[in-house]
Write a protein that holds these residues in place. Structure first.
Motif, PDB file in Angstrom:
ATOM      1  N   GLY A  20       0.840  -1.241   0.079  1.00 40.08           N
ATOM      2  CA  GLY A  20      -0.070  -0.095   0.081  1.00 40.08           C
ATOM      3  C   GLY A  20       0.837   1.294  -0.062  1.00 40.08           C
ATOM      4  N   SER A  21       0.129   2.334   0.010  1.00 43.12           N
ATOM      5  CA  SER A  21       0.795   3.692  -0.100  1.00 43.12           C
ATOM      6  C   SER A  21       1.658   3.800   1.224  1.00 43.12           C
ATOM      7  CB  SER A  21      -0.371   4.713   0.162  1.00 43.12           C
ATOM      8  OG  SER A  21       0.243   5.959   0.466  1.00 43.12           O
ATOM      9  N   VAL A  22       1.213   3.534   2.473  1.00 41.99           N
ATOM     10  CA  VAL A  22       2.421   3.504   3.679  1.00 41.99           C
ATOM     11  C   VAL A  22       3.310   2.552   3.573  1.00 41.99           C
ATOM     12  CG1 VAL A  22       2.476   3.475   6.199  1.00 41.99           C
ATOM     13  CG2 VAL A  22       0.612   4.777   5.071  1.00 41.99           C
ATOM     14  N   GLY A  23       2.873   1.290   3.171  1.00 47.96           N
ATOM     15  CA  GLY A  23       3.726   0.052   3.143  1.00 47.96           C
ATOM     16  C   GLY A  23       4.965   0.530   2.024  1.00 47.96           C
ATOM     17  N   THR A  24       4.682   0.940   1.029  1.00 48.69           N
ATOM     18  CA  THR A  24       5.829   1.176   0.095  1.00 48.69           C
ATOM     19  C   THR A  24       6.762   2.290   0.361  1.00 48.69           C
ATOM     20  OG1 THR A  24       4.098   2.601  -1.393  1.00 48.69           O
ATOM     21  CG2 THR A  24       4.631   0.166  -2.090  1.00 48.69           C
ATOM     22  N   SER A  25       6.023   3.481   1.309  1.00 50.04           N
ATOM     23  CA  SER A  25       7.066   4.370   1.639  1.00 50.04           C
ATOM     24  C   SER A  25       7.906   3.926   2.926  1.00 50.04           C
ATOM     25  CB  SER A  25       6.014   5.519   2.182  1.00 50.04           C
ATOM     26  OG  SER A  25       5.456   6.282   1.240  1.00 50.04           O
ATOM     27  N   THR A  26       7.351   3.073   3.737  1.00 53.77           N
ATOM     28  CA  THR A  26       8.115   2.410   4.579  1.00 53.77           C
ATOM     29  C   THR A  26       9.333   1.533   4.000  1.00 53.77           C
ATOM     30  OG1 THR A  26       6.096   1.865   5.894  1.00 53.77           O
ATOM     31  CG2 THR A  26       8.085   0.721   6.524  1.00 53.77           C
ATOM     32  N   LEU A  27       9.104   0.970   3.072  1.00 54.66           N
ATOM     33  CA  LEU A  27      10.237  -0.134   2.358  1.00 54.66           C
ATOM     34  C   LEU A  27      11.005   0.937   1.706  1.00 54.66           C
ATOM     35  CD1 LEU A  27       8.247  -2.928   1.160  1.00 54.66           C
ATOM     36  CD2 LEU A  27       9.911  -2.861   2.760  1.00 54.66           C
ATOM     37  N   ASP A  28      10.652   2.026   1.328  1.00 50.14           N
ATOM     38  CA  ASP A  28      11.570   3.295   0.727  1.00 50.14           C
ATOM     39  C   ASP A  28      12.621   3.668   1.694  1.00 50.14           C
ATOM     40  OD1 ASP A  28      11.667   5.519  -1.830  1.00 50.14           O
ATOM     41  OD2 ASP A  28      12.096   6.301   0.176  1.00 50.14           O
ATOM     42  N   VAL A  29      11.983   3.781   2.908  1.00 52.42           N
ATOM     43  CA  VAL A  29      12.791   4.417   3.953  1.00 52.42           C
ATOM     44  C   VAL A  29      13.966   3.433   4.386  1.00 52.42           C
ATOM     45  CG1 VAL A  29      12.985   5.475   6.396  1.00 52.42           C
ATOM     46  CG2 VAL A  29      11.121   6.041   4.819  1.00 52.42           C
ATOM     47  N   ILE A  30      13.285   2.129   4.596  1.00 50.35           N
ATOM     48  CA  ILE A  30      14.128   0.982   5.081  1.00 50.35           C
ATOM     49  C   ILE A  30      15.329   0.725   4.081  1.00 50.35           C
ATOM     50  CG2 ILE A  30      13.976  -1.518   5.341  1.00 50.35           C
ATOM     51  CD1 ILE A  30      11.164  -1.216   6.476  1.00 50.35           C
ATOM     52  N   ALA A  31      15.146   0.882   2.861  1.00 48.46           N
ATOM     53  CA  ALA A  31      16.084   0.751   1.804  1.00 48.46           C
ATOM     54  C   ALA A  31      17.237   1.728   1.934  1.00 48.46           C
ATOM     55  CB  ALA A  31      15.326   0.695   0.465  1.00 48.46           C
ATOM     56  N   ARG A  32      16.813   2.721   2.424  1.00 47.13           N
ATOM     57  CA  ARG A  32      18.124   3.974   2.596  1.00 47.13           C
ATOM     58  C   ARG A  32      19.000   3.685   3.843  1.00 47.13           C
ATOM     59  NH1 ARG A  32      16.001   8.298  -0.186  1.00 47.13           N
ATOM     60  NH2 ARG A  32      14.014   7.707  -1.254  1.00 47.13           N
ATOM     61  N   HIS A  33      18.797   2.345   4.832  1.00 41.58           N
ATOM     62  CA  HIS A  33      19.433   2.415   5.677  1.00 41.58           C
ATOM     63  C   HIS A  33      19.646   0.858   6.024  1.00 41.58           C
ATOM     64  CE1 HIS A  33      18.628   6.603   6.885  1.00 41.58           C
ATOM     65  NE2 HIS A  33      17.262   6.208   6.507  1.00 41.58           N
ATOM     66  N   ASP A  34      21.032   0.610   6.533  1.00 42.89           N
ATOM     67  CA  ASP A  34      21.446  -0.810   6.760  1.00 42.89           C
ATOM     68  C   ASP A  34      20.974  -1.318   8.070  1.00 42.89           C
ATOM     69  OD1 ASP A  34      22.915  -0.353   4.305  1.00 42.89           O
ATOM     70  OD2 ASP A  34      24.736   0.173   5.614  1.00 42.89           O
ATOM     71  N   GLN A  35      20.648  -0.566   8.955  1.00 46.94           N
ATOM     72  CA  GLN A  35      20.201  -1.052  10.313  1.00 46.94           C
ATOM     73  C   GLN A  35      18.744  -1.856  10.471  1.00 46.94           C
ATOM     74  OE1 GLN A  35      19.990   3.354  10.847  1.00 46.94           O
ATOM     75  NE2 GLN A  35      18.578   2.826  12.773  1.00 46.94           N
ATOM     76  N   PHE A  36      18.203  -1.910   9.185  1.00 42.30           N
ATOM     77  CA  PHE A  36      16.739  -2.714   9.129  1.00 42.30           C
ATOM     78  C   PHE A  36      16.996  -3.736   8.277  1.00 42.30           C
ATOM     79  CE2 PHE A  36      15.926   1.881   9.565  1.00 42.30           C
ATOM     80  CZ  PHE A  36      15.764   2.068  10.960  1.00 42.30           C
ATOM     81  N   ARG A  37      16.288  -4.952   9.045  1.00 42.96           N
ATOM     82  CA  ARG A  37      16.397  -6.276   8.296  1.00 42.96           C
ATOM     83  C   ARG A  37      14.804  -6.687   7.974  1.00 42.96           C
ATOM     84  NH1 ARG A  37      17.353 -10.258  11.138  1.00 42.96           N
ATOM     85  NH2 ARG A  37      18.195  -8.927  12.859  1.00 42.96           N
ATOM     86  N   MET A 106       5.526  -2.595  11.288  1.00 36.85           N
ATOM     87  CA  MET A 106       4.832  -1.464  10.584  1.00 36.85           C
ATOM     88  C   MET A 106       3.165  -1.933  10.441  1.00 36.85           C
ATOM     89  SD  MET A 106       3.872   1.327   9.157  1.00 36.85           S
ATOM     90  CE  MET A 106       5.099   2.538   9.010  1.00 36.85           C
ATOM     91  N   ALA A 107       2.239  -1.261  11.134  1.00 39.55           N
ATOM     92  CA  ALA A 107       0.920  -1.739  11.040  1.00 39.55           C
ATOM     93  C   ALA A 107       0.322  -0.961   9.782  1.00 39.55           C
ATOM     94  CB  ALA A 107       0.214  -1.895  12.131  1.00 39.55           C
ATOM     95  N   ALA A 108       0.370  -1.074   8.733  1.00 41.94           N
ATOM     96  CA  ALA A 108      -0.237  -0.491   7.801  1.00 41.94           C
ATOM     97  C   ALA A 108      -1.140  -1.302   6.707  1.00 41.94           C
ATOM     98  CB  ALA A 108       0.945   0.005   6.897  1.00 41.94           C
ATOM     99  N   ILE A 109      -1.839  -2.062   7.120  1.00 46.18           N
ATOM    100  CA  ILE A 109      -3.063  -2.756   6.628  1.00 46.18           C
ATOM    101  C   ILE A 109      -4.223  -1.664   6.751  1.00 46.18           C
ATOM    102  CG2 ILE A 109      -4.964  -4.267   6.881  1.00 46.18           C
ATOM    103  CD1 ILE A 109      -2.649  -6.288   7.523  1.00 46.18           C
ATOM    104  N   VAL A 110      -4.880  -1.435   5.700  1.00 48.61           N
ATOM    105  CA  VAL A 110      -6.147  -0.591   5.671  1.00 48.61           C
ATOM    106  C   VAL A 110      -7.405  -1.190   6.033  1.00 48.61           C
ATOM    107  CG1 VAL A 110      -6.892  -0.838   3.263  1.00 48.61           C
ATOM    108  CG2 VAL A 110      -7.487   1.295   4.238  1.00 48.61           C
TER     109      VAL A 110
END
Ligand code: NAD
Ligand code: MG
Length: 402
Positions: A20-37, A106-110
């Motif tokens: 979703g909209s929030v889900g894809t934005s979350t993955l965009d932020v995660i992809a910018r940083h090494d500290q998240f798996r 991340m709870a981003a189900i609608v």
């Protein structure tokens, strides 16, 4: 909300509603940083996007709603040499939200579908990044109690509540409640007013789903976009603020701010008002919550106040936006009323998006549903789900009779 989490170690994350909209934005932020798996991703039916997300983020689990879709994804992932295991159904969502291996959810189900997995995360002491406002509207009391009991940290993703959180005194960020004792007089919840802020009221019955989904400032999923157009979104957020920050409705004021640059404010007893500002980009609150109490880059544009339009603030017109009035009244009534309001709203919005009812029928369906249901206070999730189903059935009947 409780103690800060040690951020030095790598964080293992489940993203519910990843497509979703929030889900894809979350993955965009995660992809910018090494500290998240990424530990697990979930989607309702968009298997094509979930497939590409799985190949990029290599989660342990991917979860879909439907068994056949899960089987199709399993085959595609296998062909691509992926080790991601595919599961399906609500129990699988609860599993990926509560697994011992998960630190952050991340709870981003609608909608109401997000309640059980978000609650599972809150019950199992996770750091919960809560975008799914409907779970608080449906079951705010039980949800916040579960978090207190498990020690879960609830960080709001809704931009307004994230802004309020950022403007609270530090002790209130770590422990919910007693805001008045810390000098907070009220919170000012800003609202853009949506696409129909200036549309003549007598034309609102003719607006189409495409017009309602065209938000002036934010790019969001279709359900929340319609909620923004009716301002039920602000009604739900009003209820969300009361539960999240343990506030009486009288301590929450809605202010229309069409530019969506001030994301909300906190007023203190000495007359100070603290505000959080930023570009209207959900990656800002997502990055804030992912890193809290530290800060990381979000990828959003930095705000240029000199290039920004003039900032305006107006009182809301409750006659133009009856859904906002319904939400605010439901916050005052509490108990079963917000649960039924949310259910009726979901049915009405889906019927509007399907072209079955008019825009102006939405508040009518909700108020007629609320008028038909009298109930006891819900004391369990099972009761809440029963109530939700009952309100949906009533709202469907009303919508069908229009
Ligand atoms: P969206 O429609 O873009 O995405 C919803 C996600 O939930 C998708 O991944 C979809 O696959 C999944 N989903 C839908 N129905 C499902 C079901 N029955 N079971 C399991 N999964 C299901 O929605 P969104 O705009 O990203 O909003 C998500 C949540 O975040 C909502 O509660 C919304 O109110 C809240 N929120 C969104 C924004 C925003 O900018 N989009 C801002 C604030 C709050
Ligand atoms: Mg919001």
């Amino acid at each position: 909300m409780s103690q800060a989490i040690n951020q030095t170690a790598s964080q293992s994350i489940t993203v519910l509603g990843a497509t979703g909209s929030v889900g894809t934005s979350t993955l965009d932020v995660i992809a910018r940083h090494d500290q998240f798996r990424v530990y697990a991703l979930s989607a309702h039916s968009n298997t094509a996007l979930l497939l590409s997300q799985c190949l990029q983020f290599e989660p342990v689990y991917a979860v879909l709603t439907d068994e056949n879709a899960a089987e199709a994804l399993r085959l595609q992932l296998h062909k691509a040499g992926s080790a991601t295991e595919v599961l399906w159904g609500v129990a699988a969502l609860e599993k990926i939200a509560s697994d011992a291996a998960v630190d952050v959810v991340m709870a981003a189900i609608v909608g109401a579908a997000g309640l059980r997995p978000a609650l599972a995360a809150a019950q199992s002491g996770k750091k919960v990044l809560l975008a799914n406002k409907e779970s608080l509207v449906m079951a705010g009391e039980l949800f916040m109690q579960a978090a207190v009991q498990s020690g879960a940290v609830i960080l709001p993703i809704d931009s307004e509540h994230n802004a309020i959180f950022q403007c609270l005194p530090a002790p209130a960020q770590s422990k919910r409640g007693n805001l008045a004792g810390q000098g907070v007089r009220k919170v000012l919840l800003t609202a853009s007013g949506g696409p129909f802020l200036h549309t003549p009221v007598d034309q609102l019955h003719t607006v189409t789903p495409a017009q309602a989904c065209k938000h002036p400032n934010w790019d969001m999923g279709r359900k929340i976009s319609v909620d923004s157009a009716t301002m039920m979104n602000k009604g739900l957020e009003f209820i969300e603020a009361c539960y999240l920050f343990d506030l009486a409705p009288a301590a929450v004021e809605v202010v229309i701010h069409p530019q969506s640059i001030v994301h909300s404010m906190v007023e203190y007893t000495d007359g100070s008002v603290l505000a959080q500002l930023g570009s209207p980009d959900m990656r800002v609150p997502i990055a804030h919550a992912l890193a809290w109490p530290q800060r990381i880059e979000s990828g959003a544009d930095f705000l240029s106040l000199v290039k920004s339009p003039d900032l305006q603030f107006l009182a809301p017109d409750l006659a133009r936006f009856p859904c906002l009035a319904l939400g605010m009244e439901a916050a005052g009534q509490g108990g079963y009323v917000p649960t039924c309001l949310n259910a009726a709203n979901e049915i009405a919005v889906a019927a509007f998006l399907a072209g079955q009812i008019r825009f102006t029928d939405i508040p009518r369906i909700i108020s007629d549903t609320l008028a038909q249901i009298t109930c006891r206070q819900p004391v369990s999730i099972a009761m809440i789900q029963k109530l939700d189903a009952e309100a949906r059935a009533v709202a469907c009947d009303i919508a069908a009779g229009l």
